[in-house]
Design an enzyme around this catalytic site. Structure first.
Site, short mmCIF file in Angstrom:
data_model
loop_
_atom_site.label_atom_id
_atom_site.label_comp_id
_atom_site.label_asym_id
_atom_site.label_seq_id
_atom_site.Cartn_x
_atom_site.Cartn_y
_atom_site.Cartn_z
N LYS A 33 8.26 -6.37 7.01
CA LYS A 33 7.87 -5.27 6.11
C LYS A 33 6.94 -4.29 6.83
O LYS A 33 7.13 -3.07 6.73
CB LYS A 33 7.19 -5.86 4.86
CG LYS A 33 6.67 -4.83 3.88
CD LYS A 33 6.43 -5.45 2.52
CE LYS A 33 5.19 -6.31 2.43
NZ LYS A 33 3.91 -5.56 2.48
N SER A 34 5.97 -4.81 7.56
CA SER A 34 5.00 -3.92 8.25
C SER A 34 5.72 -3.04 9.26
O SER A 34 5.45 -1.83 9.37
CB SER A 34 3.95 -4.76 8.98
OG SER A 34 3.18 -5.49 8.06
N ARG A 38 6.39 1.23 9.35
CA ARG A 38 5.94 2.03 10.50
C ARG A 38 7.10 2.74 11.18
O ARG A 38 6.96 3.87 11.66
CB ARG A 38 5.17 1.12 11.48
CG ARG A 38 3.78 0.74 10.94
CD ARG A 38 3.26 -0.52 11.57
NE ARG A 38 1.88 -0.82 11.19
CZ ARG A 38 1.51 -1.41 10.04
NH1 ARG A 38 2.42 -1.75 9.13
NH2 ARG A 38 0.23 -1.65 9.79
N ARG A 135 -5.90 -0.89 -6.97
CA ARG A 135 -6.35 -1.42 -5.66
C ARG A 135 -7.24 -0.40 -4.95
O ARG A 135 -7.02 0.81 -5.04
CB ARG A 135 -5.12 -1.79 -4.81
CG ARG A 135 -4.38 -2.99 -5.40
CD ARG A 135 -3.12 -3.32 -4.65
NE ARG A 135 -3.37 -3.75 -3.28
CZ ARG A 135 -2.41 -3.97 -2.39
NH1 ARG A 135 -1.15 -3.78 -2.72
NH2 ARG A 135 -2.72 -4.38 -1.18
N GLN A 182 -4.16 -1.98 7.58
CA GLN A 182 -3.91 -0.74 6.82
C GLN A 182 -5.00 0.28 7.09
O GLN A 182 -4.73 1.47 7.27
CB GLN A 182 -3.78 -1.06 5.33
CG GLN A 182 -2.54 -1.90 5.03
CD GLN A 182 -2.38 -2.27 3.57
OE1 GLN A 182 -3.18 -1.87 2.73
NE2 GLN A 182 -1.35 -3.05 3.28
N ASP A 330 -1.28 -12.80 4.27
CA ASP A 330 -0.30 -12.80 3.17
C ASP A 330 0.29 -14.19 2.92
O ASP A 330 1.05 -14.38 1.96
CB ASP A 330 0.84 -11.81 3.47
CG ASP A 330 0.35 -10.37 3.49
OD1 ASP A 330 -0.72 -10.09 2.90
OD2 ASP A 330 1.03 -9.52 4.09
N LYS A 357 -5.30 -7.78 -3.54
CA LYS A 357 -3.88 -7.60 -3.19
C LYS A 357 -3.11 -7.22 -4.47
O LYS A 357 -3.71 -6.75 -5.42
CB LYS A 357 -3.34 -8.86 -2.52
CG LYS A 357 -4.03 -9.21 -1.19
CD LYS A 357 -3.70 -8.22 -0.11
CE LYS A 357 -4.32 -8.62 1.22
NZ LYS A 357 -4.13 -7.60 2.25
N ARG A 361 -5.02 -12.93 -5.88
CA ARG A 361 -4.21 -14.09 -5.48
C ARG A 361 -4.99 -15.40 -5.49
O ARG A 361 -4.39 -16.47 -5.63
CB ARG A 361 -3.60 -13.83 -4.08
CG ARG A 361 -2.52 -12.77 -4.13
CD ARG A 361 -1.93 -12.44 -2.78
NE ARG A 361 -0.81 -11.50 -2.96
CZ ARG A 361 -0.24 -10.80 -2.00
NH1 ARG A 361 -0.68 -10.91 -0.75
NH2 ARG A 361 0.76 -10.00 -2.25
N ARG A 403 4.44 -12.29 -3.59
CA ARG A 403 4.07 -13.53 -2.86
C ARG A 403 3.79 -14.68 -3.84
O ARG A 403 4.07 -15.84 -3.54
CB ARG A 403 2.83 -13.29 -1.99
CG ARG A 403 2.97 -12.07 -1.08
CD ARG A 403 3.20 -12.39 0.37
NE ARG A 403 3.30 -11.17 1.13
CZ ARG A 403 4.32 -10.81 1.91
NH1 ARG A 403 5.35 -11.61 2.08
NH2 ARG A 403 4.33 -9.66 2.56
O1 LIG Z 1 -0.58 -3.06 7.71
C1 LIG Z 1 0.25 -3.76 7.10
O2 LIG Z 1 1.48 -3.59 7.21
C2 LIG Z 1 -0.26 -4.82 6.20
C3 LIG Z 1 -1.56 -5.23 6.30
C4 LIG Z 1 -2.17 -6.25 5.45
O3 LIG Z 1 -3.02 -5.62 4.52
P1 LIG Z 1 -4.57 -5.29 4.87
O4 LIG Z 1 -4.60 -4.27 5.92
O5 LIG Z 1 -5.11 -4.75 3.57
O6 LIG Z 1 -5.19 -6.59 5.24
C5 LIG Z 1 -1.13 -7.07 4.69
O7 LIG Z 1 -1.75 -7.78 3.66
C6 LIG Z 1 -0.03 -6.22 4.14
O8 LIG Z 1 0.95 -7.01 3.54
C7 LIG Z 1 0.66 -5.42 5.22
C1 LIG Z 2 -0.47 -7.20 0.39
C2 LIG Z 2 0.81 -6.94 0.61
O1 LIG Z 2 1.37 -5.69 0.78
P1 LIG Z 2 0.78 -4.24 0.49
O2 LIG Z 2 -0.70 -4.25 0.74
O3 LIG Z 2 1.53 -3.33 1.39
O4 LIG Z 2 1.08 -3.94 -0.97
C3 LIG Z 2 1.76 -8.05 0.79
O5 LIG Z 2 2.92 -7.77 1.13
O6 LIG Z 2 1.44 -9.23 0.56
#
Ligand SMILES: O=C(O)C1=C[C@@H](OP(=O)(O)O)[C@@H](O)[C@H](O)C1
Ligand SMILES: C=C(OP(=O)(O)O)C(=O)O
Length: 444
Positions: A33-34, A38, A135, A182, A330, A357, A361, A403
C-alpha cells in the site's frame, strides 16, 4: 469444519469454527500500500510516463489516484498488470475544481498536504471519511506551517476538512517528535518544491519507501542512518520510472500469524516486500519462536523481496517496544492475536500511535479479544496479553478498520463457536481479496 459466510458491502462475516482445520496453500498477496501511493504520486509529479506493475487495488490507492487525476495527472484504469501515469511535471498540478477526497487513507491526506502546500497560488480543499476526519493532521500541518504554508482546518487547523493555499516555502530542519513515515514523507515532498535543503530527523527510523523512490525518480536525497535523518534538495527534475510493487508485508502478516497459530498449518506466501524498515513482524514472530523461513531473497525495482514459508509452532511471549514499533506499526493488531496463543505474558509498549489510526486499535483489540475470552489488558501505550491458548466465538465489529477486520477474522478461525464481525468489508481498504484467500487455505 469452518463455515465462512461471504462478505459483501455492509455485511457481517460469520465464522463457525470448531478448530479442527489447518491452513494449507500458496498465497499471492496484494501490492504494498505504501509503495502504491508513492508510485501514483511521484508518477503524477514526474515528467513523462511512469508504469506501475503490481499496484494495490484497495480503496486507499484508489483515493490517491482519484485525487491526482483531479489535479491533471493522467492515470490509466487501475489494475494489477500495468497502470500508466502520465505526469505533468514538478509544480504543475492544476487547481482542482472540487474537494479532494482522501477517503479512509491517512497516507493520501498527509503526503498530499506536503505536495499541495508547496504549489504556489493554487487553492485546495481536502476531506476524508468519518475516521480520517477525526485523525490528527497537526503533525504535518505544524511543520508545513513552519515552512511558510497556509493551511486552515477545524480545531486549530488540525482536523480535516482542510483548506490549503499553496505558497513558495522555506526549507527547514525538522525534528519530528514521532517516528512517522507520513510526517517524514509530507515534509520531503514539500521540500521537492522548496529551494534549498529540507531535512527531517525522526526519533526512530520509519519506513523509507519515499527516500528510495524519490531517489529512483531523480531527486537528490541524502540519508544519515546515525541520526535517522533524510534531506531533500529542492527542484530536481523527476523523470517517470518503471515501478514494480512487491506484495505488502503488512498483508502477509495475517497469514504469518495464522500459519503460526493454527495447528498443522503450512503456508507459502510469494513475493513479499522485506524492506528492513518493514520487517518488524518477522523479528517479533521470531522472538515468539515462530517457524518462518525466507526463500528466494532478491531485489526488485529497488526494494528487497522474498517468498515466506510459515509452519505452525508453539509460540512464547515476548516484549515488543522501542525502535521495533515503527517497523511493525500496522501489524500490532494481528500480533495481539498471536500473543493470545503464546505461552506467557506478551507486553507491547511505546505504541500509543495506534490510538490515532483508522480506529483506536489498542482499545478496539483489547475489547474484542476480551469478549472472545482472552486475558488482555489495555495499557496507555500498548497491550499486555497473557496467552491462554483458547478463544470463544463472539459478536464483534471492525469499527470500519481494515486491520481490525482481518485480525479478528484470523482470531475467529481459532475460536470455538460462532463469531460475527460486523463491517468486515473494511478489509477492502488494503486487501480486497482477503476473505477469498482465507477461504482458499482452510483445509478440514
Ligand atoms: O507512510 C506510509 O505509507 C504509512 C505510514 C504509517 O503511518 P505513520 O506514518 O502515521 O506511522 C502506517 O501506519 C501507514 O499504514 C502507512
Ligand atoms: C494506518 C494505516 O493507513 P493510513 O494511515 O494510510 O490510513 C494502515 O493501513 O494501517
Amino acid at each position: 469444519m469452518i463455515n465462512l459466510q461471504p462478505v459483501d458491502r455492509h455485511q457481517s462475516l460469520t465464522v463457525n469454527s470448531p478448530a479442527d482445520v489447518s491452513l494449507q496453500g500458496t498465497l499471492q498477496i496484494p501490492g504494498d500500500k505504501s509503495i502504491s501511493h508513492r508510485a501514483l504520486m511521484l508518477g503524477a509529479l514526474a515528467e513523462g510516463e511512469t508504469t506501475i506493475r503490481g499496484l494495490l487495488l484497495g480503496e486507499d490507492p484508489r483515493s490517491t489516484a482519484a485525487c491526482f487525476t483531479a489535479m491533471g495527472a493522467q492515470i490509466s484504469e487501475l489494475n494489477t498488470e500495468l497502470v500508466t501515469v502520465t505526469g505533468i511535471g514538478l509544480g504543475q498540478l492544476q487547481e482542482p475544481v472540487s474537494i479532494l477526497d482522501a477517503g479512509n487513507s491517512g497516507t493520501t491526506m498527509r503526503l498530499m498536504l506536503g505536495i499541495l502546500a508547496s504549489h504556489p497560488d493554487r487553492f485546495f480543499t481536502v476531506t476524508g471519511d468519518d475516521s480520517l476526519r477525526s485523525r490528527p493532521m497537526s503533525r504535518v500541518v505544524n511543520p508545513l506551517t513552519e515552512m511558510g504554508s497556509q493551511i486552515w482546518g477545524r480545531r486549530n487547523n488540525s482536523l480535516a476538512p482542510l483548506a490549503v493555499r499553496g505558497r513558495e516555502l522555506q526549507p527547514i530542519q525538522y525534528h519530528s517528535p514521532i517516528a512517522s513515515a507520513q510526517v517524514k514523507s509530507a515534509i520531503l515532498l514539500a521540500g521537492l518544491m522548496t529551494y534549498g535543503r529540507t531535512t527531517v530527523t525522526e526519533p526512530a527510523l520509519s519506513r523509507d519507501h519515499s527516500e528510495r523512490m524519490l531517489r529512483a525518480f531523480g531527486a537528490h536525497i541524502e540519508v544519515d542512518p546515525e541520526t535517522n535523518s533524510a534531506t531533500v534538495t529542492g527542484y530536481p527534475t523527476l523523470v517517470g520510472q518503471q515501478v514494480i510493487v512487491p506484495g505488502d508485508i503488512s498483508s502477509a502478516a495475517f497469514w504469518l500469524v495464522a500459519g503460526a497459530i493454527v495447528p498443522g498449518s503450512e503456508l507459502y506466501i510469494e513475493n513479499v516486500g522485506v524492506n528492513p524498515t518493514r520487517t518488524g513482524i518477522l523479528v517479533a514472530l521470531e522472538l515468539m519462536g515462530a517457524d518462518i523461513t525466507l526463500e528466494n531473497q532478491r531485489e526488485v525495482a529497488g526494494e528487497p523481496v522474498a517468498d515466506l514459508r510459515v509452519k505452525h509452532s508453539n509460540l512464547k511471549a515476548c516484549e515488543i517496544s522501542g525502535d521495533l514499533i515503527p517497523r511493525l506499526i500496522d501489524e500490532i493488531p494481528i500480533l495481539a492475536v498471536a500473543a493470545v496463543f503464546a505461552k506467557g505474558t506478551t507486553i507491547i509498549k511505546d505504541a500509543a500511535e495506534l490510538r490515532v489510526k483508522e480506529s483506536d486499535r489498542l482499545q478496539v483489540m483489547a475489547a474484542a479479544l476480551t469478549k472472545m475470552g482472552a486475558n488482555i489488558t489495555e495499557l496507555p501505550d500498548g497491550l499486555e496479553i497473557t496467552g491462554g491458548g483458547s478463544l470463544i466465538g463472539a459478536e464483534l465489529d471492525s469499527f470500519t478498520d481494515h486491520r481490525i477486520a482481518m485480525s479478528l477474522a484470523i482470531a475467529s478461525v481459532m475460536a470455538k463457536g460462532k463469531t460475527t464481525i460486523a463491517r468486515a468489508e473494511a478489509a477492502s481498504i488494503s486487501y480486497p481479496t482477503f476473505f477469498d484467500s482465507l477461504r482458499s487455505i482452510i483445509k478440514s
